[in-house]
Design a protein around this motif. Structure first.
Motif, PDB file in Angstrom:
ATOM      1  N   GLY A  10       0.799  -1.205   0.000  1.00 27.91           N
ATOM      2  CA  GLY A  10       0.000   0.000   0.000  1.00 27.91           C
ATOM      3  C   GLY A  10       0.833   1.257   0.000  1.00 27.91           C
ATOM      4  N   PRO A  11       0.204   2.388  -0.315  1.00 26.79           N
ATOM      5  CA  PRO A  11       0.923   3.663  -0.332  1.00 26.79           C
ATOM      6  C   PRO A  11       1.252   4.132   1.081  1.00 26.79           C
ATOM      7  CG  PRO A  11      -1.411   4.005  -0.770  1.00 26.79           C
ATOM      8  CD  PRO A  11      -1.201   2.527  -0.742  1.00 26.79           C
ATOM      9  N   ALA A  12       2.473   4.586   1.282  1.00 30.66           N
ATOM     10  CA  ALA A  12       2.901   5.084   2.584  1.00 30.66           C
ATOM     11  C   ALA A  12       3.142   6.584   2.553  1.00 30.66           C
ATOM     12  CB  ALA A  12       4.171   4.363   3.025  1.00 30.66           C
ATOM     13  N   LEU A  13       3.230   7.166   1.351  1.00 27.34           N
ATOM     14  CA  LEU A  13       3.470   8.601   1.205  1.00 27.34           C
ATOM     15  C   LEU A  13       2.661   9.101   0.022  1.00 27.34           C
ATOM     16  CD1 LEU A  13       5.037  11.147   2.050  1.00 27.34           C
ATOM     17  CD2 LEU A  13       6.879  10.415   0.519  1.00 27.34           C
ATOM     18  N   ASN A  14       1.811  10.106   0.266  1.00 30.26           N
ATOM     19  CA  ASN A  14       0.918  10.621  -0.766  1.00 30.26           C
ATOM     20  C   ASN A  14       1.073  12.126  -0.915  1.00 30.26           C
ATOM     21  OD1 ASN A  14      -1.021   8.122  -1.218  1.00 30.26           O
ATOM     22  ND2 ASN A  14      -0.778   8.353   0.990  1.00 30.26           N
ATOM     23  N   PHE A  15       1.033  12.592  -2.170  1.00 25.91           N
ATOM     24  CA  PHE A  15       1.099  14.021  -2.454  1.00 25.91           C
ATOM     25  C   PHE A  15      -0.045  14.418  -3.361  1.00 25.91           C
ATOM     26  CE2 PHE A  15       5.536  12.958  -1.585  1.00 25.91           C
ATOM     27  CZ  PHE A  15       5.907  13.973  -0.705  1.00 25.91           C
ATOM     28  N   LYS A  16      -0.524  15.646  -3.168  1.00 31.23           N
ATOM     29  CA  LYS A  16      -1.493  16.243  -4.077  1.00 31.23           C
ATOM     30  C   LYS A  16      -0.853  17.481  -4.672  1.00 31.23           C
ATOM     31  CE  LYS A  16      -6.271  17.816  -4.520  1.00 31.23           C
ATOM     32  NZ  LYS A  16      -7.573  18.010  -3.813  1.00 31.23           N
ATOM     33  N   VAL A  17      -0.838  17.542  -5.988  1.00 26.92           N
ATOM     34  CA  VAL A  17      -0.219  18.661  -6.686  1.00 26.92           C
ATOM     35  C   VAL A  17      -1.294  19.712  -6.935  1.00 26.92           C
ATOM     36  CG1 VAL A  17       1.124  19.381  -8.676  1.00 26.92           C
ATOM     37  CG2 VAL A  17       1.367  17.061  -7.782  1.00 26.92           C
ATOM     38  N   LEU A  18      -1.124  20.892  -6.346  1.00 29.50           N
ATOM     39  CA  LEU A  18      -2.136  21.935  -6.442  1.00 29.50           C
ATOM     40  C   LEU A  18      -1.789  22.937  -7.542  1.00 29.50           C
ATOM     41  CD1 LEU A  18      -2.522  22.609  -2.610  1.00 29.50           C
ATOM     42  CD2 LEU A  18      -3.879  21.075  -4.034  1.00 29.50           C
ATOM     43  N   GLU A  19      -2.715  23.104  -8.468  1.00 30.62           N
ATOM     44  CA  GLU A  19      -2.587  24.106  -9.528  1.00 30.62           C
ATOM     45  C   GLU A  19      -1.274  23.985 -10.299  1.00 30.62           C
ATOM     46  OE1 GLU A  19      -3.212  27.937  -7.875  1.00 30.62           O
ATOM     47  OE2 GLU A  19      -5.223  27.498  -7.127  1.00 30.62           O
ATOM     48  N   GLU A  20      -0.788  22.809 -10.429  1.00 31.10           N
ATOM     49  CA  GLU A  20       0.434  22.560 -11.198  1.00 31.10           C
ATOM     50  C   GLU A  20       0.153  21.488 -12.243  1.00 31.10           C
ATOM     51  OE1 GLU A  20       3.310  24.077 -11.018  1.00 31.10           O
ATOM     52  OE2 GLU A  20       3.002  25.293  -9.220  1.00 31.10           O
ATOM     53  N   ILE A  21       0.824  21.582 -13.376  1.00 28.28           N
ATOM     54  CA  ILE A  21       0.653  20.604 -14.442  1.00 28.28           C
ATOM     55  C   ILE A  21       1.912  19.753 -14.540  1.00 28.28           C
ATOM     56  CG2 ILE A  21       0.329  20.271 -16.913  1.00 28.28           C
ATOM     57  CD1 ILE A  21      -1.252  22.862 -16.981  1.00 28.28           C
ATOM     58  N   LEU A  22       1.728  18.446 -14.514  1.00 31.90           N
ATOM     59  CA  LEU A  22       2.834  17.514 -14.707  1.00 31.90           C
ATOM     60  C   LEU A  22       3.014  17.307 -16.204  1.00 31.90           C
ATOM     61  CD1 LEU A  22       4.930  15.550 -13.511  1.00 31.90           C
ATOM     62  CD2 LEU A  22       3.133  13.793 -13.519  1.00 31.90           C
ATOM     63  N   PHE A  23       4.115  17.813 -16.749  1.00 35.44           N
ATOM     64  CA  PHE A  23       4.350  17.734 -18.186  1.00 35.44           C
ATOM     65  C   PHE A  23       4.878  16.374 -18.617  1.00 35.44           C
ATOM     66  CE2 PHE A  23       4.433  22.396 -17.730  1.00 35.44           C
ATOM     67  CZ  PHE A  23       3.533  22.733 -18.726  1.00 35.44           C
ATOM     68  N   SER A  24       5.719  15.777 -17.779  1.00 36.16           N
ATOM     69  CA  SER A  24       6.275  14.470 -18.138  1.00 36.16           C
ATOM     70  C   SER A  24       6.870  13.805 -16.919  1.00 36.16           C
ATOM     71  CB  SER A  24       7.366  14.616 -19.219  1.00 36.16           C
ATOM     72  OG  SER A  24       8.497  15.299 -18.693  1.00 36.16           O
ATOM     73  N   CYS A  25       7.060  12.507 -17.013  1.00 37.15           N
ATOM     74  CA  CYS A  25       7.777  11.769 -15.973  1.00 37.15           C
ATOM     75  C   CYS A  25       8.666  10.732 -16.669  1.00 37.15           C
ATOM     76  CB  CYS A  25       6.828  11.111 -14.974  1.00 37.15           C
ATOM     77  SG  CYS A  25       5.887   9.723 -15.615  1.00 37.15           S
ATOM     78  N   SER A  26       9.807  10.500 -16.094  1.00 34.59           N
ATOM     79  CA  SER A  26      10.728   9.496 -16.624  1.00 34.59           C
ATOM     80  C   SER A  26      11.307   8.721 -15.465  1.00 34.59           C
ATOM     81  CB  SER A  26      11.837  10.163 -17.449  1.00 34.59           C
ATOM     82  OG  SER A  26      12.541  11.125 -16.678  1.00 34.59           O
ATOM     83  N   TRP A  27      11.613   7.468 -15.699  1.00 32.34           N
ATOM     84  CA  TRP A  27      12.114   6.645 -14.612  1.00 32.34           C
ATOM     85  C   TRP A  27      12.980   5.509 -15.141  1.00 32.34           C
ATOM     86  CZ3 TRP A  27       7.230   6.608 -16.542  1.00 32.34           C
ATOM     87  CH2 TRP A  27       6.694   5.382 -16.962  1.00 32.34           C
ATOM     88  N   VAL A  28      13.766   4.968 -14.242  1.00 32.35           N
ATOM     89  CA  VAL A  28      14.613   3.815 -14.534  1.00 32.35           C
ATOM     90  C   VAL A  28      14.189   2.698 -13.593  1.00 32.35           C
ATOM     91  CG1 VAL A  28      16.962   2.914 -14.597  1.00 32.35           C
ATOM     92  CG2 VAL A  28      16.538   5.308 -15.181  1.00 32.35           C
ATOM     93  N   GLU A  29      13.863   1.540 -14.156  1.00 31.14           N
ATOM     94  CA  GLU A  29      13.454   0.411 -13.336  1.00 31.14           C
ATOM     95  C   GLU A  29      14.667  -0.415 -12.934  1.00 31.14           C
ATOM     96  OE1 GLU A  29      10.284  -1.738 -15.172  1.00 31.14           O
ATOM     97  OE2 GLU A  29       8.851  -0.113 -14.863  1.00 31.14           O
TER      98      GLU A  29
END
Length: 254
Positions: free
Chosen positions: A132-151
């Protein structure tokens, strides 16, 4: 040889020796910014160079990051299990110059943030979870343009979010990541786990027009089987793991 010249030479040599021993030695440590703290009845503000981190006293968590004139509302949410309980925040300065910020729930330490003079933040929960999730965030009035990650298998992924190309956003599950970078309009966030069993989940707002919630935890693939996964074969293993603490490093930059 004149006696006065001998005395002058002796005094000059003595002065050089004393200057060598008593002059300040150059530090071998990297120069880091001291952390200044401003506390009010509603929040705790920590400034590290050009970076400003704001922690809410009511939520006991991170709420805003500001670098220069750039602001990111990265509001940490409380777990539903703790919403009705007594929550408060307390802090102390460590010997290495870092600041420890503890979230206290009903008199017990639930989690803490460490703010380092380098501007790096570290989060750790003290309530072990198996899934389960242990840390949660809510992004206020912001736009997420992209995300990148390495597995964990060193596979790299990138997702760009364009409103003109994607009419509706669905949940995006990222399993077993080694590093995750979130690119917002003004600031970027880089998240690095200390254990490679950590997963992330991006959830859209009610209109499905942008990603609004970001959570971190374990066994994301089991909890959110309907969430989109770019590489299902590399998702978190479905074998039940022992309870553990979530420990993450956060870096914020322009």
């Amino acid at each position: 040889m004149p006696l006065n010249f001998v005395k002058f030479t002796f005094l000059l040599f003595s002065s050089l020796v004393l200057a060598f021993w008593f002059c300040p030695k150059e530090s071998t440590h990297q120069v880091e910014n001291p952390i200044s703290i401003r506390e009010s009845t509603v929040d705790l503000q920590l400034r590290v160079g050009e970076q400003l981190f704001v922690f809410g006293k009511a939520s006991g968590g991170l709420e805003k990051i500001k670098i220069g004139m750039k602001l990111l509302d990265f509001h940490q949410l409380s777990s539903q299990d703790f919403e009705e309980k007594d929550t408060k925040l307390q802090w102390k300065r460590n010997r290495n110059g870092s600041i420890l910020i503890q979230k206290i729930i009903d008199g017990k330490i639930n989690s803490f943030w460490t703010v380092f003079p380098s501007g790096i933040l570290q989060f750790e929960n003290l309530s072990p979870i198996s899934s389960g999730p242990a840390l949660n965030f809510k992004v206020l009035e912001e736009i997420l343009f992209s995300c990148s990650w390495v597995e964990e298998n060193q596979t790299e992924f990138t997702r760009a979010f364009e409103a003109s190309q994607q009419k509706e956003f669905s949940k995006l599950s990222i399993g077993n990541f080694e590093a995750l970078q979130l690119k917002f309009e003004d600031l970027n966030v880089r998240v690095t786990p200390f254990e490679l069993k950590v997963s992330a989940l991006l959830s859209p707002n009610s209109d499905q027009t942008k990603y609004e919630n970001i959570s971190f935890g374990f066994h994301q693939a089991e909890l959110y089987p309907s969430a989109e996964s770019p590489n299902p074969s590399s998702s978190t293993s479905k074998s039940k793991a022992t309870s553990q603490n979530l420990k993450l490093k956060f870096e914020f930059y322009q």
